[in-house]
Design a protein around this motif. Structure first.
Motif, short mmCIF file in Angstrom:
data_model
loop_
_atom_site.label_atom_id
_atom_site.label_comp_id
_atom_site.label_asym_id
_atom_site.label_seq_id
_atom_site.Cartn_x
_atom_site.Cartn_y
_atom_site.Cartn_z
N ALA A 81 65.04 43.87 90.83
CA ALA A 81 65.95 44.06 91.97
C ALA A 81 65.37 45.09 92.95
O ALA A 81 65.85 45.23 94.06
CB ALA A 81 67.32 44.49 91.50
N GLY A 82 64.34 45.84 92.49
CA GLY A 82 63.69 46.80 93.39
C GLY A 82 64.01 48.25 93.08
O GLY A 82 63.96 49.11 93.96
N LYS A 83 64.32 48.55 91.81
CA LYS A 83 64.67 49.94 91.43
C LYS A 83 63.50 50.89 91.65
O LYS A 83 63.65 51.95 92.25
CB LYS A 83 65.04 50.00 89.93
CG LYS A 83 66.23 49.19 89.54
CD LYS A 83 66.51 49.29 88.05
CE LYS A 83 65.42 48.70 87.19
NZ LYS A 83 65.17 47.29 87.40
N PRO A 189 80.52 57.31 87.52
CA PRO A 189 80.79 56.83 88.89
C PRO A 189 79.51 56.27 89.50
O PRO A 189 78.41 56.75 89.20
CB PRO A 189 81.21 58.10 89.64
CG PRO A 189 81.53 59.11 88.59
CD PRO A 189 80.70 58.75 87.40
N ARG A 190 79.64 55.23 90.34
CA ARG A 190 78.41 54.65 90.90
C ARG A 190 78.60 54.17 92.33
O ARG A 190 79.73 53.95 92.77
CB ARG A 190 77.90 53.52 89.99
CG ARG A 190 78.80 52.34 89.87
CD ARG A 190 78.78 51.77 88.46
NE ARG A 190 79.71 52.48 87.61
CZ ARG A 190 80.42 51.92 86.64
NH1 ARG A 190 80.30 50.66 86.37
NH2 ARG A 190 81.27 52.62 85.92
N ILE A 191 77.47 54.01 93.02
CA ILE A 191 77.47 53.38 94.34
C ILE A 191 76.51 52.20 94.28
O ILE A 191 75.60 52.17 93.45
CB ILE A 191 77.07 54.37 95.47
CG1 ILE A 191 75.71 55.00 95.20
CG2 ILE A 191 78.11 55.43 95.66
CD1 ILE A 191 75.27 55.98 96.29
N CYS A 192 76.72 51.21 95.14
CA CYS A 192 75.89 49.99 95.12
C CYS A 192 74.96 49.98 96.32
O CYS A 192 75.35 50.33 97.43
CB CYS A 192 76.78 48.75 95.16
SG CYS A 192 77.90 48.62 93.78
N PHE A 193 73.72 49.54 96.07
CA PHE A 193 72.74 49.40 97.14
C PHE A 193 72.23 47.97 97.13
O PHE A 193 71.59 47.54 96.18
CB PHE A 193 71.58 50.39 96.93
CG PHE A 193 70.51 50.33 97.99
CD1 PHE A 193 70.81 50.61 99.32
CD2 PHE A 193 69.20 49.99 97.67
CE1 PHE A 193 69.83 50.55 100.30
CE2 PHE A 193 68.21 49.93 98.64
CZ PHE A 193 68.53 50.22 99.96
N LEU A 194 72.56 47.22 98.19
CA LEU A 194 72.11 45.83 98.29
C LEU A 194 70.71 45.85 98.88
O LEU A 194 70.53 45.99 100.10
CB LEU A 194 73.07 45.01 99.15
CG LEU A 194 74.54 45.02 98.71
CD1 LEU A 194 75.37 44.12 99.59
CD2 LEU A 194 74.67 44.60 97.25
N ASN A 195 69.72 45.72 98.03
CA ASN A 195 68.31 45.80 98.42
C ASN A 195 67.81 44.42 98.87
O ASN A 195 68.50 43.42 98.71
CB ASN A 195 67.52 46.32 97.21
CG ASN A 195 66.11 46.72 97.58
OD1 ASN A 195 65.82 47.03 98.73
ND2 ASN A 195 65.22 46.70 96.61
#
Length: 777
Positions: A81-83, A189-195
């Motif tokens: 996914a591009g981590k 807790p998390r945030i999402c990054f659409l790569n």
């Protein structure tokens, strides 16, 4: 500053360590001229920020920031996914690298193992420390491959927040679900990054919808993309109603401009952003009562007047409460959208003091840390990664390991920068440290300052109302539970090139097991061979490769075997007598027991005692009986695989005076094996969840191949232009599946496997397997 003078003393020691090919020393100028730091880094670090124009920052500028300014975060996602690329861009923009690393070129900071650079995947989680706008960020890049799920699990154990990276063209994928469930379990807790917004087929709306549908999460859109696919050129900040455009002529993405959206120049985009902002305000108001009162009171007439700071504060509260997840977008490879992601990490993810750890109140500021990873370094020996929850760590101090009940001395303390490290004089609560000198500490161990500190904490815990009879053990269990280690599904024999090299192989495997608890090593009692047990084909292949490269041993692997299990179908009783005379001592035991199948799945045998014997047995006899049962269940009668789902009841145990407990265990074990042989038996095989993403053109051959592999198709979903086949397939049928799938689909399909459960084989497949094992076919 006096604390830092230790560097001058350590100068000779440090410079003698040639751990890396390139060493560079950095001098902190101006007011720090007296202080000379020799830094073990392959990349060049020169001065503190602001002392020289374009110089790279020094990690010493942020050794011990205030705890409110610390962020311990992980980057997690499905494989590819591009981590790692996202991590690489984060390091570049925060000023810790001079050049942009690339996974395909094999020069990234966090993928430092040779195997990672060759394969372009992340195997071990690498820790990186850097700062961004006055915040210290400890970032961990985790693997996405299912064989290395344990790496993700043990890192989430010590993180305060996480960034979930998604491929915008695929949305939520198989391994995304796994890591998301792990984050839920540890309440991260998390945030999402659409790569990959620049990828052909990228769809912002599709990816957001998949988060909502598959992860059952509430996405809060903080950005909108400007264009998709090849047309992607920037993002709109919904909170501040600004557009961020990256200069197309800039090579590294550092050059971008932030402009307010105006009615004259962007009427359509402004309208879209205003609608999105109003929807965001309504969503946050539904989730946060304090913000709802504010909106309904002062800004009910016009949401446009609501200041961005008020909305950001409410977004932070909602993220920390884990009732929703902020969503951002960008393209790490094309260097777009990473700086706003860094701002979001500092703005919305928690500091260590905002996470509630119950055990901290018992320590009253004393040292409490968790060892969450062990690496072996040829020069420095075991390196232990630690998360410090309270107190501080200094070099040359003794620490107490609660799990191992031993005291060790930390010789040196390092700040981790992937595989390159800087020596520091102390580290305080909330940080992640790397320690040298701990010989016995393993993954999951709890570290405190002394034994007396642990006892004091245990007394405070008891006073808080813990169960009094458990005392210290209860405290240890609650304190910092280790990492749950999944059962291995593959195994194979491993042999050294000669018997003279066997001790070297044993040492290599011992070191690798401390690093990777999901690797199990056992000795085959019949052949005397060493058996490796791992999480998958790739896992065992990587271990084999590491033994060769890191320990210089050319080992030979036997064929990969599947870890089957056995179960019985009916109840059986058996009696056995053991009568031995050793020296002048007679050992006589007679045992009668019953084995019966259980309806609920249980890996370990359930042990029961009949009413006639329950009261008469001594504690030593009970332990001897249970040891005998457990050893008998390790090898079943069909394949020599472990027996599960079995309940064993003791009906009679007659022991001659003076009989040793070892003889009791041996008799019980032999009696239970006799009972298992008499029973009707079946083999259980591991069943895998399978997800294949394939284009429509190749769907038919893929389905035909899965039917031949005893696959069971559950559903076929549509994902953009592709089809996603979801089903179950026995693990034994997946050997070499990646090669076959590449051939069938001309390399266009991808697949993901994950252990589902163990399922009984049908009689025909079972008899075929037994014939193969016994050499009859």
């Amino acid at each position: 500053m006096s604390n830092l003078r230790i560097f001058a003393v350590n100068r000779k020691k440090i410079s003698s360590l040639h751990y890396f090919n390139n060493m560079c020393s950095s001098k902190i100028r101006a007011s720090l001229k007296r202080l000379k730091l020799h830094v073990l880094l392959g990349r060049n670090y020169s001065s503190l920020p602001g002392l020289m124009g374009n110089d790279i920052k020094s990690l010493h500028s942020i050794i011990n920031p205030p705890i409110a300014k610390i962020r311990n975060i992980g980057i997690m996602a499905h494989i590819d996914a591009g981590k790692t690329t996202t991590t690489e861009r984060i390091l570049y923009y925060s000023g810790y690298t001079r050049s942009l690393g690339d996974v395909d070129d094999g020069d990234t900071v966090t993928d430092f193992m040779a195997q990672e650079r060759e394969r372009g995947i992340t195997i071990q989680s690498a820790a990186v420390t850097f700062d961004w706008k006055g915040y210290r960020i400890n970032l961990i890049d985790t693997p996405g491959h299912v064989d290395f799920t344990l790496e993700v699990e043990r890192c989430l154990r010590v993180l305060d927040g996480a960034v979930a990276v998604f491929d915008a063209s695929a949305g939520v994928e198989a391994q995304t679900l796994t890591v998301w469930r792990q984050a839920d379990k540890h309440k991260v807790p998390r945030i999402c990054f659409l790569n990959k917004m620049d990828k052909i087929g990228a769809s912002f709306n599709y990816a957001v919808e998949s988060i909502r549908e598959k992860l059952k999460a509430k996405p809060l859109l903080l950005q909108l993309p400007i264009g998709e696919g090849k047309a992607f050129k920037g993002v709109v900040d919904i909170v501040s109603k600004e557009k961020l455009l990256w200069n197309p002529n800039s090579d590294d993405g550092k050059d971008f401009e932030r402009k307010p959206l105006l009615e004259m120049s962007d009427p359509k985009l402004l309208k879209e952003t205003t609608e999105a902002r109003n929807a965001l305000i309504e969503q946050v108001a539904d989730l946060d009562d304090e913000f709802a009162d504010l909106v309904l009171g002062e800004f009910s007439e016009n949401f446009d007047l609501l200041p961005a700071e008020k909305l950001q504060t409410a977004l932070r509260r909602v993220t920390l409460a884990q009732t929703a997840v902020p969503v951002l977008c960008g393209s790490a490879l094309k260097n777009k959208g990473v700086q706003p992601l860094l701002d979001a990490i500092t703005m919305y993810l928690p500091s260590p003091e905002e996470r509630n750890y119950e055990f901290l109140q018992w320590y009253k500021g004393d040292l409490c840390a968790l060892a969450f990873k062990v690496l072996h370094d040829k020069q420095r020996g075991p390196l232990v990664f630690m998360r410090i929850y309270s107190g501080m760590i200094k070099p040359q101090t003794a620490i107490h390991n609660i799990n191992g009940n031993c005291t060790e001395r930390i010789s040196r303390l390092l700040l981790p920068f992937a595989d390159q490290h800087i020596e520091i004089p102390l580290l305080t609560a909330g940080n992640i440290a790397l320690t040298v000198g701990l010989k016995h500490t393993a993954t999951g161990d709890t570290i405190v300052s002394s034994k007396s500190s642990a006892l004091a904490a245990s007394r405070r815990a008891r006073r808080e109302g813990e169960k009094k009879q458990k005392e210290n053990n209860e405290t240890e269990r609650l304190l910092l539970a280790g990492v749950e280690i999944p059962e291995p599904v593959f195994f194979c024999t491993i042999e050294p090139p000669s018997m003279a090299k066997q001790p070297d192989l044993d040492h290599a495997l011992k070191c690798l097991q401390r690093e990777d608890p999901s690797l199990k090593v056992k000795l085959d009692p019949d052949s005397g061979q060493t058996v490796l047990c791992g999480m998958g084909e790739l896992h065992i292949e990587i271990i084999h490769d590491r033994i060769k490269r890191e320990y210089g041993l050319e080992t030979y692997l036997g064929p990969l075997q599947v870890a089957y299990r056995e179960a019985i179908l009916n109840s059986v009783r058996a009696t056995d007598t053991l009568d031995r005379t050793l020296g002048d001592k007679r050992h006589l035991v007679t045992v009668e027991l019953e084995a019966k199948p259980m309806e609920t799945a249980s890996l370990l045998p359930v042990i029961e005692y009949a009413a006639s014997v329950a009261g008469d047995l001594s504690q030593a006899s009970r332990e001897a009986f249970e040891n005998g049962v457990h050893s008998a269940c390790l090898q079943g009668p069909l394949l020599g695989s472990p027996v599960q789902d079995v309940a064993v009841t003791l009906h009679s145990l007659v022991i001659h005076p003076g009989t040793s407990t070892t003889m009791i265990s041996a008799c019980v074990s032999r009696c239970l094996q006799k009972a298992l042989k008499k029973a009707d038996k079946q083999i259980l095989e591991p069943l895998m969840n399978l997800e294949v993403t394939v284009s429509r053109d190749y769907l038919s051959p893929v389905l035909a191949d899965l039917a031949q592999r005893r696959g069971n198709i559950q559903e076929i979903q549509s994902r953009q232009d592709n089809k996603v086949v979801i089903g179950f397939v026995p693990l034994a049928e997946t050997m070499g599946y990646s090669t076959v799938l590449r051939t069938l689909t001309s390399g266009s399909a991808t697949f993901a496997l994950e252990l589902s459960n163990y399922q009984a084989m049908n009689p025909q497949d079972q008899s075929t397997l037994l014939s193969q094992r016994h050499g009859l076919s």
